[in-house]
Design a protein around this motif. Structure first.
Motif, short mmCIF file in Angstrom:
data_model
loop_
_atom_site.label_atom_id
_atom_site.label_comp_id
_atom_site.label_asym_id
_atom_site.label_seq_id
_atom_site.Cartn_x
_atom_site.Cartn_y
_atom_site.Cartn_z
N LEU A 576 9.20 55.52 -21.35
CA LEU A 576 9.23 56.04 -19.99
C LEU A 576 9.22 54.90 -18.98
N PRO A 577 9.91 55.09 -17.84
CA PRO A 577 9.85 54.05 -16.80
C PRO A 577 8.41 53.81 -16.37
N ARG A 578 8.04 52.53 -16.23
CA ARG A 578 6.66 52.21 -15.82
C ARG A 578 6.37 52.72 -14.41
N ASP A 579 7.35 52.66 -13.55
CA ASP A 579 7.14 53.05 -12.16
C ASP A 579 8.16 54.12 -11.79
N MET A 580 7.65 55.32 -11.55
CA MET A 580 8.54 56.41 -11.16
C MET A 580 8.28 56.85 -9.73
N ASP A 603 10.34 71.72 -15.28
CA ASP A 603 8.93 71.31 -15.31
C ASP A 603 8.81 69.80 -15.51
N ILE A 604 9.63 69.23 -16.41
CA ILE A 604 9.58 67.78 -16.65
C ILE A 604 9.91 67.02 -15.37
N LEU A 605 10.92 67.45 -14.66
CA LEU A 605 11.35 66.75 -13.44
C LEU A 605 10.33 66.93 -12.31
N VAL A 606 9.80 68.14 -12.19
CA VAL A 606 8.82 68.40 -11.13
C VAL A 606 7.58 67.54 -11.33
N ARG A 607 7.14 67.39 -12.60
CA ARG A 607 5.96 66.56 -12.88
C ARG A 607 6.20 65.09 -12.54
N ASP A 659 31.30 60.40 -3.93
CA ASP A 659 30.14 59.61 -4.37
C ASP A 659 29.05 60.47 -5.00
N ALA A 660 29.30 61.74 -5.19
CA ALA A 660 28.27 62.61 -5.77
C ALA A 660 27.90 62.12 -7.17
N ALA A 661 26.58 62.08 -7.45
CA ALA A 661 26.07 61.57 -8.74
C ALA A 661 25.82 62.74 -9.68
N PHE A 662 26.20 62.52 -10.95
CA PHE A 662 26.05 63.57 -11.96
C PHE A 662 25.43 63.01 -13.23
N ILE A 663 24.63 63.85 -13.90
CA ILE A 663 24.20 63.61 -15.29
C ILE A 663 24.65 64.85 -16.07
N PHE A 664 25.35 64.59 -17.20
CA PHE A 664 25.87 65.70 -18.01
C PHE A 664 25.05 65.83 -19.29
N GLN A 692 12.19 64.04 -23.11
CA GLN A 692 11.65 63.78 -21.78
C GLN A 692 11.92 62.35 -21.34
N VAL A 693 11.69 61.41 -22.23
CA VAL A 693 11.87 60.00 -21.88
C VAL A 693 13.34 59.70 -21.55
N ASP A 694 14.27 60.31 -22.32
CA ASP A 694 15.70 60.07 -22.07
C ASP A 694 16.13 60.67 -20.73
N LEU A 695 15.63 61.87 -20.43
CA LEU A 695 16.00 62.51 -19.18
C LEU A 695 15.49 61.72 -17.98
N LEU A 696 14.20 61.33 -18.02
CA LEU A 696 13.64 60.61 -16.88
C LEU A 696 14.26 59.23 -16.72
N ASN A 697 14.56 58.56 -17.84
CA ASN A 697 15.24 57.25 -17.75
C ASN A 697 16.62 57.41 -17.13
N ALA A 698 17.33 58.46 -17.49
CA ALA A 698 18.66 58.68 -16.93
C ALA A 698 18.58 58.96 -15.44
N VAL A 699 17.62 59.81 -15.03
CA VAL A 699 17.46 60.12 -13.61
C VAL A 699 17.09 58.86 -12.84
N ALA A 700 16.15 58.08 -13.39
CA ALA A 700 15.72 56.85 -12.71
C ALA A 700 16.88 55.88 -12.57
N SER A 701 17.72 55.78 -13.62
CA SER A 701 18.86 54.86 -13.57
C SER A 701 19.85 55.25 -12.47
N VAL A 702 20.17 56.54 -12.37
CA VAL A 702 21.14 57.01 -11.38
C VAL A 702 20.58 56.84 -9.97
N ILE A 703 19.31 57.21 -9.76
CA ILE A 703 18.69 57.09 -8.44
C ILE A 703 18.64 55.63 -8.01
#
Length: 707
Positions: A576-580, A603-607, A659-664, A692-703
């Protein structure tokens, strides 16, 4: 070139006519040549015998000097010579076709002869006047008369001779011209014959070439049972010239016994109907190999319509049969692959719900008492995910995560945790090459493929034996690829071989080992999908798998991985990313048609502090985005109900906001390719079930990329 029956008698008649004409011309030519030599001599002789010092001269001397002896005898002798000469001249003139005669000269000589007889009784010497009175012609006049006749004869002979020579020349020219014409005609015929022969040879060569390319040969038989095979048929049946069967029964021996009945039925029907037949059957070569052929033929009828034999062709269609089998196998694999892919997609959604909820349980503060259970459940879920990846690998649709691997290290790792799967009566040996090339492949699936081969080797040695694992660097060239019909790129490969000393596999079963659901194991001990999955994974990894086996000797399976020419990335464990903190307050549009999975992902994203707006379909997501396009990210499934699939949704939104960002998120790897081209090269694609770790890492990378 041989002459026809009509030409031969005509030429013979022409030759006889030419010879006859040549004989006649030759005779005339001989006569004229002889006359041209003898007539002048005869005229000279005649002139001498009559003229001065001849008959007339001696006659006058006898009359003038009767007392002198000798003149009378000389005159008589000259007279006889003149008569003979005149007769010879007339004969030769007649032979030459000259009708002129020496009647006057002959009459004058007859008169002189009578006078000569009367002078026998003359005893008195006569005077010159008396002699001249009695002699009507002088020797000079006689000579002139002879000369005139000679000139007349020779003129006629010259004209006739010129005509003869002209005719001879014309005839010779005609003969030469005819001979030349015949020679030219014969030459043209010979050239035409040679041209026709060359054309026939070219056609025969072309026919033989076409037969060789088409793997086609000819045969013929008669009612006596005699059989003729062309060389092409011999090649198809694996025979050398001189070893071909010569009887129909000998030919039948090459037909596989189980195919003879249908072939005989087809032949009998063709003979009964006096028609044709065509039959696909198999023939066994002397070396034991089987060849598939199309045997076609028809009956041969005589003038009365009775069957006197049969003729036909034999074509080697083994390649076509193999291609048809491969196509049928490919279609079967495609159908099963579609089924497996669909099952894997649905199963991944189920696993995603389970995994999401389990990982949410791990975040609960009171989960400590159940931590082991949750962890075991997560591990089981991951194994279920690996199972679906194997199913997708069988369908060649697996989502691969290739990393740089070292085969020897991978084998040691598998041996460390797989020893408990192998009984003690199986001895494990390794022959691992030092300085082995590296290769890129999905590590998890590569290990599963190796384990699959090891388990197959175990099952082949129920009473124990030796299992050998070997590695090597190999180079595969075009010849190897063509000989084995492989779909490979020539180059360097890493080979992993797994060999056993088990029962081996029979020849017929060996052809089917990669078929889905085919197994040589007893019922309940194998699904028949193991090697199919291995083959699917190797094909998807741009490699191949080969099998070699002998009954009661053992089996060897070889995996060929394409060697890596450049350094690749190694796989690192995800964390998981150390700093979210930078995710807090970010807005995500989450699109998923599975309600349970949607809840877990939300739920994973909201947390993680993210504001989440959910949509159960692409159509609903598009409506939400049109009302509020300020989302920082859209995370969407690909296959959903409605008009807009995930990729279609991305394409529609990016048409308005590039420029819209997507995760598939997808159930299997090629959904995006199947359902549209709305993906960008740098879009992140996650394989369900998504951890969970893959989803949050992907979101963090795109953001992070969007700042």
């Amino acid at each position: 070139m041989k002459l026809s029956n009509l030409h031969r008698p005509l030429l013979l008649l022409a030759a006889v006519c030419v010879i006859f004409a040549m004989v006649l011309l030759g005779q005339r030519f001989v006569y004229y040549e002889r006359a041209s030599y003898t007539l002048p001599r005869l005229f000279l002789l005649l002139e001498r015998s009559i003229g001065y010092a001849g008959f007339i001269h001696n006659f006058k001397n006898h009359v003038l000097r009767p007392d002198e002896t000798g003149y009378l005898d000389a005159a008589l002798e000259d007279y006889n010579i003149a008569v003979v000469a005149i007769s010879e001249i007339e004969v030769q003139a007649a032979n030459l076709g000259i009708k002129e005669q020496m009647t006057d000269l002959r009459s004058t000589l007859a008169t002189y002869r009578e006078m000569l007889d009367r002078t026998r009784d003359i005893r008195d010497q006569l005077t010159i006047a008396e002699v001249d009175a009695r002699v009507r012609v002088s020797d000079t006049d006689a000579a002139r008369s002879i000369k005139e006749f000679e000139r007349k004869i020779l003129d006629v002979m010259a004209r006739r001779r010129a005509i003869l020579y002209a005719v001879a020349l014309l005839f010779a020219s005609s003969v030469v011209a005819g001979a030349l014409a015949v020679a030219v005609v014969q030459s043209r015929r010979r050239r035409q014959a040679e041209t026709d022969k060359l054309k026939l040879q070219e056609q025969e060569t072309f026919l033989l070439q076409a037969e060789r390319i088409a793997r086609l040969g000819r045969w013929k038989s008669d009612l006596k049972g005699d059989l003729y095979w062309s060389e092409a048929v011999g090649r198809i049946c694996g025979l050398e010239p001189g070893n071909f069967p010569t009887t129909v029964e000998e030919g039948w021996a090459f037909v596989l016994e189980e195919d003879r009945a249908k072939l005989r039925a087809a032949v009998d029907l063709a003979q009964a109907e006096k028609g044709q037949f065509s039959n696909l059957h198999r023939m066994r070569r002397p070396d034991g190999s089987i060849v598939n052929v199309v045997d076609s033929g028809e009956v041969i009828l005589d003038a009365g319509g009775e069957i006197i034999g049969m003729a036909g062709t034999l074509q080697d269609v083994s390649m076509l049969v193999d291609m048809e089998n491969e196509l049928r196998q490919s279609q079967k694999m495609e159908a099963i692959g579609n089924l497996a892919g669909g099952m894997a997609h649905d199963f991944n959604n189920i696993l995603a719900v389970i995994l999401g909820n389990l990982e949410l349980l791990q975040t609960e503060p009171d989960h400590a008492g159940h931590a082991d259970y949750i962890e075991n459940a997560i591990d089981a879920t991951q194994r279920g995910a690996d199972l679906t990846r194997n199913m997708l690998g069988f369908a060649r649709r697996s989502h691969l995560e290739p990393t740089l691997l070292q085969a020897n290290d991978m084998i040691r790792d598998v041996l460390n945790w797989s020893n408990r799967l192998l009984p003690a009566n199986i001895q494990i040996e390794t022959s691992l090459l030092a300085n082995l090339w590296r290769f890129t492949a999905d590590e998890s699936l590569a290990k599963n493929a190796l384990l699959n081969l090891m388990l197959n080797a175990r099952d082949a040695m129920p009473d124990g034996g030796r299992l050998t694992i070997e590695t090597a660097n190999v180079r595969i060239d075009n010849e190897y690829i063509e000989d084995r019909g492989e779909d490979l790129v020539p180059g360097r490969y890493v080979m992993i071989a797994v060999s056993d000393t088990g029962v081996g596999i029979g020849e017929e079963d060996l052809k089917r080992v990669f078929e889905p659901f085919f197994s040589t194991k007893p019922t309940g001990q194998g699904t028949g999908l193991g090697l199919s999955m291995v083959q699917g994974f190797m094909k998807q990894s741009n490699g191949t798998v080969r099998i070699y086996s002998e009954r009661n000797t053992g089996t060897t399976l070889k995996l060929y991985f394409k060697a890596a020419l450049e350094g690749g990335k190694t796989r690192a464990a995800a964390a998981l990313p150390r700093d979210m903190s930078h995710l807090a307050g970010k807005r995500i549009l989450l699109v998923e048609d599975n309600a349970d999975l949607l809840i877990a992902l939300e739920d994973i994203l909201v947390r993680a502090g993210i504001e989440v707006t959910t949509a159960p379909s692409g159509d609903d997501a598009m409506a939400l985005w049109e009302k509020d396009p300020s989302f920082d990210l859209i995370a969407t499934d690909i296959v959903m109900p409605g008009k807009l699939q995930g990729t279609h949704l991305a394409k529609a939104i990016r048409a308005m906001d590039p420029d819209a960002a997507f995760i598939f998120m997808s159930g299997y790897a090629n959904e995006a390719m199947v359902h549209g081209n709305g993906l960008h090269a740098d879009d992140i694609r996650l394989m369900k079930p998504v951890r969970q770790v893959d989803l949050l890492n992907a979101v963090a990378s795109v953001i992070a990329k969007r700042g």
